[in-house]
Design a protein around this motif. Sequence first.
Motif, PDB file in Angstrom:
ATOM      1  N   PRO A  24       0.847  -1.197   0.000  1.00 24.70           N
ATOM      2  CA  PRO A  24       0.000   0.000   0.000  1.00 24.70           C
ATOM      3  C   PRO A  24       0.879   1.242   0.000  1.00 24.70           C
ATOM      4  CG  PRO A  24       0.085  -0.905   2.212  1.00 24.70           C
ATOM      5  CD  PRO A  24       0.869  -1.847   1.334  1.00 24.70           C
ATOM      6  N   ILE A  25       1.362   1.620  -1.172  1.00 25.71           N
ATOM      7  CA  ILE A  25       2.432   2.605  -1.266  1.00 25.71           C
ATOM      8  C   ILE A  25       2.043   3.979  -0.704  1.00 25.71           C
ATOM      9  CG2 ILE A  25       3.618   1.443  -3.147  1.00 25.71           C
ATOM     10  CD1 ILE A  25       2.336   3.447  -5.088  1.00 25.71           C
ATOM     11  N   LYS A  26       0.789   4.355  -0.876  1.00 27.07           N
ATOM     12  CA  LYS A  26       0.393   5.679  -0.391  1.00 27.07           C
ATOM     13  C   LYS A  26       0.177   5.678   1.116  1.00 27.07           C
ATOM     14  CE  LYS A  26      -1.296   7.411  -4.781  1.00 27.07           C
ATOM     15  NZ  LYS A  26      -2.419   8.017  -5.529  1.00 27.07           N
ATOM     16  N   ALA A  27      -0.362   4.599   1.650  1.00 30.81           N
ATOM     17  CA  ALA A  27      -0.471   4.486   3.109  1.00 30.81           C
ATOM     18  C   ALA A  27       0.913   4.479   3.736  1.00 30.81           C
ATOM     19  CB  ALA A  27      -1.240   3.226   3.486  1.00 30.81           C
ATOM     20  N   CYS A  28       1.861   3.823   3.074  1.00 30.00           N
ATOM     21  CA  CYS A  28       3.239   3.805   3.572  1.00 30.00           C
ATOM     22  C   CYS A  28       3.831   5.208   3.545  1.00 30.00           C
ATOM     23  CB  CYS A  28       4.085   2.860   2.725  1.00 30.00           C
ATOM     24  SG  CYS A  28       3.675   1.108   2.915  1.00 30.00           S
TER      25      CYS A  28
END
Length: 212
Positions: free
Chosen positions: A116-120
């Motif tokens: 989850p690149i944006k949550a990361c």
Amino acid sequence: MILLTGFEPFGGESTNPSWQAARRAAELLREQGREAAAVELPCAFGRSIDALEAALGRFPAEIVLCVGQAGGRGDVSVERVAINVDDARIPDNAGRRPIDEPVVPGGPAAYFSSLPIKACREAVAALGIPVEVSQTAGTYVCNHVFYGLMHLLAQHAGPRGGFVHVPFSTEQGEAHGQPGLAIDVMAVALAAIATTAADTDRDVRVAAGAEH
């Protein structure tokens, strides 16, 4: 289990912050009570994927976070996509310099990160650490490993993985007149990315694109 990887030094450097930070991040994760391991990969086309595949066989990882050095960048970069091409501006540590060769002959043109690149990104930003979603992992050994990772994971249901670039260390940045970040800060960012990935099933919908 969270598996982190970093690279040995390359390009004339005596250290590689990706390995230093990955190793420290694994320690931080274990201090938090999570199973975690770190493995150093050779900075060499082909051999790096072989070493990664061996590590995946040793460790029953649910999250795999590969890390590389991106000297000149100022932010921790959560990579979005790996492309099926090796195009080396400089030789790798084994002296190889492939030009316009596929990472995996006949493989898909690209793979997206399954993290989850944006949550990361949001998790790292909340810590006050400079971070971005990056749209390119380059065409050197970092992209080679990122693509190889996603190709390996595509053959096995379950594990999720992705790639993160870190800047020069503070010392390297000072030596090169480039941005740098402390290894401990990188490690905190990597641990946050790893835990967010492990605990998040669906990514958040926020803008993190680029105009160029």
